[in-house]
Write a protein that holds these residues in place. Structure first.
Motif, PDB file in Angstrom:
ATOM      1  N   HIS A  79      22.713  65.796  -8.810  1.00 28.58           N
ATOM      2  CA  HIS A  79      22.128  65.160  -9.993  1.00 28.58           C
ATOM      3  C   HIS A  79      23.132  64.835 -11.094  1.00 28.58           C
ATOM      4  O   HIS A  79      22.771  64.146 -12.051  1.00 28.58           O
ATOM      5  CB  HIS A  79      21.046  66.066 -10.578  1.00 28.58           C
ATOM      6  CG  HIS A  79      19.880  66.289  -9.658  1.00 28.58           C
ATOM      7  ND1 HIS A  79      18.829  65.404  -9.563  1.00 28.58           N
ATOM      8  CD2 HIS A  79      19.612  67.290  -8.793  1.00 28.58           C
ATOM      9  CE1 HIS A  79      17.953  65.849  -8.674  1.00 28.58           C
ATOM     10  NE2 HIS A  79      18.404  66.986  -8.184  1.00 28.58           N
ATOM     11  N   VAL A  80      24.354  65.330 -11.009  1.00 28.14           N
ATOM     12  CA  VAL A  80      25.303  65.166 -12.109  1.00 28.14           C
ATOM     13  C   VAL A  80      26.455  64.259 -11.697  1.00 28.14           C
ATOM     14  O   VAL A  80      26.772  64.134 -10.512  1.00 28.14           O
ATOM     15  CB  VAL A  80      25.829  66.538 -12.589  1.00 28.14           C
ATOM     16  CG1 VAL A  80      24.694  67.350 -13.192  1.00 28.14           C
ATOM     17  CG2 VAL A  80      26.494  67.314 -11.454  1.00 28.14           C
ATOM     18  N   PRO A  81      27.116  63.621 -12.677  1.00 26.35           N
ATOM     19  CA  PRO A  81      28.117  62.602 -12.359  1.00 26.35           C
ATOM     20  C   PRO A  81      29.512  63.134 -12.078  1.00 26.35           C
ATOM     21  O   PRO A  81      30.405  62.340 -11.762  1.00 26.35           O
ATOM     22  CB  PRO A  81      28.110  61.732 -13.624  1.00 26.35           C
ATOM     23  CG  PRO A  81      27.744  62.675 -14.719  1.00 26.35           C
ATOM     24  CD  PRO A  81      26.764  63.638 -14.113  1.00 26.35           C
ATOM     25  N   VAL A  82      29.757  64.417 -12.228  1.00 26.88           N
ATOM     26  CA  VAL A  82      31.060  64.999 -11.922  1.00 26.88           C
ATOM     27  C   VAL A  82      30.855  66.174 -10.968  1.00 26.88           C
ATOM     28  O   VAL A  82      29.724  66.627 -10.749  1.00 26.88           O
ATOM     29  CB  VAL A  82      31.801  65.466 -13.193  1.00 26.88           C
ATOM     30  CG1 VAL A  82      32.089  64.284 -14.112  1.00 26.88           C
ATOM     31  CG2 VAL A  82      31.012  66.542 -13.923  1.00 26.88           C
ATOM     32  N   ALA A  83      31.940  66.661 -10.435  1.00 24.07           N
ATOM     33  CA  ALA A  83      31.851  67.752  -9.461  1.00 24.07           C
ATOM     34  C   ALA A  83      31.407  69.053 -10.117  1.00 24.07           C
ATOM     35  O   ALA A  83      31.683  69.317 -11.293  1.00 24.07           O
ATOM     36  CB  ALA A  83      33.208  67.957  -8.788  1.00 24.07           C
ATOM     37  N   VAL A  84      30.714  69.860  -9.335  1.00 25.00           N
ATOM     38  CA  VAL A  84      30.428  71.253  -9.674  1.00 25.00           C
ATOM     39  C   VAL A  84      30.865  72.086  -8.468  1.00 25.00           C
ATOM     40  O   VAL A  84      31.095  71.544  -7.381  1.00 25.00           O
ATOM     41  CB  VAL A  84      28.935  71.490  -9.998  1.00 25.00           C
ATOM     42  CG1 VAL A  84      28.532  70.737 -11.255  1.00 25.00           C
ATOM     43  CG2 VAL A  84      28.055  71.105  -8.824  1.00 25.00           C
ATOM     44  N   PRO A  85      31.005  73.409  -8.629  1.00 24.67           N
ATOM     45  CA  PRO A  85      31.492  74.217  -7.504  1.00 24.67           C
ATOM     46  C   PRO A  85      30.623  74.074  -6.258  1.00 24.67           C
ATOM     47  O   PRO A  85      29.396  74.114  -6.330  1.00 24.67           O
ATOM     48  CB  PRO A  85      31.435  75.638  -8.067  1.00 24.67           C
ATOM     49  CG  PRO A  85      31.593  75.454  -9.551  1.00 24.67           C
ATOM     50  CD  PRO A  85      30.862  74.189  -9.862  1.00 24.67           C
ATOM     51  N   GLU A  86      31.283  73.937  -5.102  1.00 22.77           N
ATOM     52  CA  GLU A  86      30.591  73.828  -3.819  1.00 22.77           C
ATOM     53  C   GLU A  86      30.673  75.170  -3.095  1.00 22.77           C
ATOM     54  O   GLU A  86      31.755  75.588  -2.678  1.00 22.77           O
ATOM     55  CB  GLU A  86      31.236  72.741  -2.964  1.00 22.77           C
ATOM     56  CG  GLU A  86      30.610  72.595  -1.587  1.00 22.77           C
ATOM     57  CD  GLU A  86      31.370  71.642  -0.700  1.00 22.77           C
ATOM     58  OE1 GLU A  86      31.147  71.694   0.540  1.00 22.77           O
ATOM     59  OE2 GLU A  86      32.193  70.858  -1.212  1.00 22.77           O
ATOM     60  N   PRO A  87      29.550  75.862  -2.922  1.00 22.58           N
ATOM     61  CA  PRO A  87      29.589  77.177  -2.274  1.00 22.58           C
ATOM     62  C   PRO A  87      29.984  77.074  -0.806  1.00 22.58           C
ATOM     63  O   PRO A  87      29.585  76.143  -0.102  1.00 22.58           O
ATOM     64  CB  PRO A  87      28.148  77.689  -2.408  1.00 22.58           C
ATOM     65  CG  PRO A  87      27.513  76.811  -3.436  1.00 22.58           C
ATOM     66  CD  PRO A  87      28.199  75.500  -3.354  1.00 22.58           C
ATOM     67  N   ILE A  88      30.761  78.072  -0.351  1.00 23.23           N
ATOM     68  CA  ILE A  88      31.158  78.143   1.048  1.00 23.23           C
ATOM     69  C   ILE A  88      30.627  79.412   1.702  1.00 23.23           C
ATOM     70  O   ILE A  88      30.135  79.378   2.830  1.00 23.23           O
ATOM     71  CB  ILE A  88      32.694  78.096   1.186  1.00 23.23           C
ATOM     72  CG1 ILE A  88      33.254  76.789   0.636  1.00 23.23           C
ATOM     73  CG2 ILE A  88      33.110  78.262   2.647  1.00 23.23           C
ATOM     74  CD1 ILE A  88      34.766  76.736   0.641  1.00 23.23           C
ATOM     75  N   ALA A  89      30.735  80.538   0.994  1.00 22.59           N
ATOM     76  CA  ALA A  89      30.354  81.805   1.620  1.00 22.59           C
ATOM     77  C   ALA A  89      30.101  82.853   0.558  1.00 22.59           C
ATOM     78  O   ALA A  89      30.481  82.701  -0.614  1.00 22.59           O
ATOM     79  CB  ALA A  89      31.454  82.270   2.568  1.00 22.59           C
ATOM     80  N   LEU A  90      29.455  83.942   1.003  1.00 22.18           N
ATOM     81  CA  LEU A  90      29.235  85.117   0.164  1.00 22.18           C
ATOM     82  C   LEU A  90      29.919  86.298   0.835  1.00 22.18           C
ATOM     83  O   LEU A  90      29.628  86.627   1.986  1.00 22.18           O
ATOM     84  CB  LEU A  90      27.739  85.396   0.010  1.00 22.18           C
ATOM     85  CG  LEU A  90      27.347  86.627  -0.820  1.00 22.18           C
ATOM     86  CD1 LEU A  90      27.695  86.420  -2.285  1.00 22.18           C
ATOM     87  CD2 LEU A  90      25.861  86.930  -0.666  1.00 22.18           C
ATOM     88  N   GLY A  91      30.866  86.914   0.117  1.00 21.43           N
ATOM     89  CA  GLY A  91      31.579  88.064   0.656  1.00 21.43           C
ATOM     90  C   GLY A  91      30.852  89.361   0.368  1.00 21.43           C
ATOM     91  O   GLY A  91      30.064  89.461  -0.575  1.00 21.43           O
ATOM     92  N   GLU A  92      31.147  90.373   1.188  1.00 17.69           N
ATOM     93  CA  GLU A  92      30.496  91.672   1.069  1.00 17.69           C
ATOM     94  C   GLU A  92      31.456  92.714   0.500  1.00 17.69           C
ATOM     95  O   GLU A  92      32.678  92.534   0.545  1.00 17.69           O
ATOM     96  CB  GLU A  92      30.000  92.125   2.444  1.00 17.69           C
ATOM     97  CG  GLU A  92      29.020  91.169   3.107  1.00 17.69           C
ATOM     98  CD  GLU A  92      27.701  91.061   2.359  1.00 17.69           C
ATOM     99  OE1 GLU A  92      27.403  91.953   1.537  1.00 17.69           O
ATOM    100  OE2 GLU A  92      26.955  90.085   2.605  1.00 17.69           O
ATOM    101  N   PRO A  93      30.935  93.821  -0.032  1.00 19.46           N
ATOM    102  CA  PRO A  93      31.815  94.911  -0.476  1.00 19.46           C
ATOM    103  C   PRO A  93      32.694  95.390   0.677  1.00 19.46           C
ATOM    104  O   PRO A  93      32.318  95.304   1.859  1.00 19.46           O
ATOM    105  CB  PRO A  93      30.829  96.003  -0.900  1.00 19.46           C
ATOM    106  CG  PRO A  93      29.538  95.298  -1.152  1.00 19.46           C
ATOM    107  CD  PRO A  93      29.505  94.130  -0.215  1.00 19.46           C
ATOM    108  N   GLY A  94      33.853  95.892   0.348  1.00 19.22           N
ATOM    109  CA  GLY A  94      34.766  96.395   1.375  1.00 19.22           C
ATOM    110  C   GLY A  94      35.775  97.328   0.754  1.00 19.22           C
ATOM    111  O   GLY A  94      35.731  97.620  -0.456  1.00 19.22           O
ATOM    112  N   GLU A  95      36.713  97.783   1.547  1.00 16.57           N
ATOM    113  CA  GLU A  95      37.708  98.734   1.059  1.00 16.57           C
ATOM    114  C   GLU A  95      38.507  98.119  -0.092  1.00 16.57           C
ATOM    115  O   GLU A  95      39.090  97.046   0.034  1.00 16.57           O
ATOM    116  CB  GLU A  95      38.648  99.128   2.191  1.00 16.57           C
ATOM    117  CG  GLU A  95      39.624 100.226   1.807  1.00 16.57           C
ATOM    118  CD  GLU A  95      40.439 100.727   2.977  1.00 16.57           C
ATOM    119  OE1 GLU A  95      41.366 101.522   2.745  1.00 16.57           O
ATOM    120  OE2 GLU A  95      40.143 100.308   4.122  1.00 16.57           O
TER     121      GLU A  95
END
Length: 296
Positions: A79-95
């Motif tokens: 809906h907007v005329p400029v870029a917004v962040p494009e999601p790729i993945a969701l990371g999980e907690p880790g060491e």
């Protein structure tokens, strides 16, 4: 910057990436210099940026917030005329890192807080175009839900007065208190609530060749009073560009005055909080309050 902040290293990030996203393990991981206050950023190769909350948690609320931010990014992009962040993945907690984190497509551009775009009428019109498009998105009847920016200004009165009381050594709190009272006396938002970015700080605006290229950091996106998205008029723009921004958005006097109030809310809280820990954020807060005082 925060008492409960977790500092995550590139080595920890690389290990998390290798364990959870082995397809990326061949790409180098390097930190991204940022003056943001919510996330540490790391770049994976040339195409991916990872966002690690500085205050991680295993509370489901944080995970829900990150999922919501990615869902909103997908919705807004069309809906907007400029870029917004494009999601790729969701990371999980880790060491080494006790919380979820996110991956987005890298967007090329320079942060507006390090550039001289505050006097640009073109940039002001670019940003107004993004804001108009966002505000026109269908809300399906949603209204401000009581969290985040976008509700009535009077809900921030106690917060603002407490911040003013502790900032007399940093700014002209006497005059700011008078301007704040005038903002509180302004007629409240009476029309339908709209989608708002709610955090249009200079660091969240990416620039290429002097023009707005992207608007990032959608974690504060909400439904509420459109006046909240007038804050760049004071936190970034000079007087002439501020007038251009207002004309391009076509806002009335009451909405403009509430926007000034929201600029005060953000800046008077940020100045004392970041004055010793984040000079860029503190300088932005000073610039905002100086503009409010000059304009008020």
């Amino acid at each position: 910057m925060h008492a409960d902040q977790v500092d995550v290293s590139a080595d920890v990030v690389a290990a998390l990436v290798a364990a959870q996203f082995p397809r990326w393990r061949a790409h180098p991981v390097r930190p991204v210099v940022s003056h943001g206050t919510v996330n540490a950023l790391f770049r994976v190769g040339e195409e991916i940026v990872l966002r690690f909350p500085l205050q991680p948690s295993l509370d489901p609320e944080l995970r829900d917030a990150l999922v919501r931010e990615q869902e909103i990014a997908r919705r807004i992009a069309a809906h907007v005329p400029v870029a917004v962040p494009e999601p790729i993945a969701l990371g999980e907690p880790g060491e080494g890192y006790p919380g979820p984190w996110t991956a987005y497509r890298w967007i090329t551009g320079d942060s507006a807080d390090g550039l001289d775009v505050g006097a640009s009428a073109e940039f002001a019109r670019d940003l107004a175009g993004f804001v108009r498009s966002l505000h026109r998105m269908a809300t399906d009847g949603r209204t401000w839900g009581g969290q985040g920016r976008g509700g009535p200004l009077h809900t921030r009165d106690e917060y603002v007065r407490a911040a003013l009381a502790g900032s007399s050594h940093l700014t002209d709190t006497v005059r700011l208190a008078r301007i704040w009272e005038r903002c509180l006396d302004t007629p409240p938002h009476a029309a339908a609530d709209v989608w708002i970015h709610a955090d249009l700080m200079p660091g969240n605006l990416l620039v290429r060749d002097g023009r707005l290229a992207a608007v990032i950091d959608l974690g504060a996106v909400n439904v509420g009073d459109p006046a909240v998205d007038l804050m760049p008029g004071w936190n970034l723009m000079t007087s002439g560009a501020r007038d251009t921004y207002r004309r391009a958005l076509g806002v009335d006097d009451a909405t403009w005055e509430r926007g000034r109030g929201w600029a005060i809310v953000q800046a008077i809280g940020a100045l004392p909080y970041y004055v010793d820990t984040n000079p860029v954020m503190a300088d932005t807060a000073r610039r905002t309050l100086d503009a409010v005082l000059a304009d008020g």
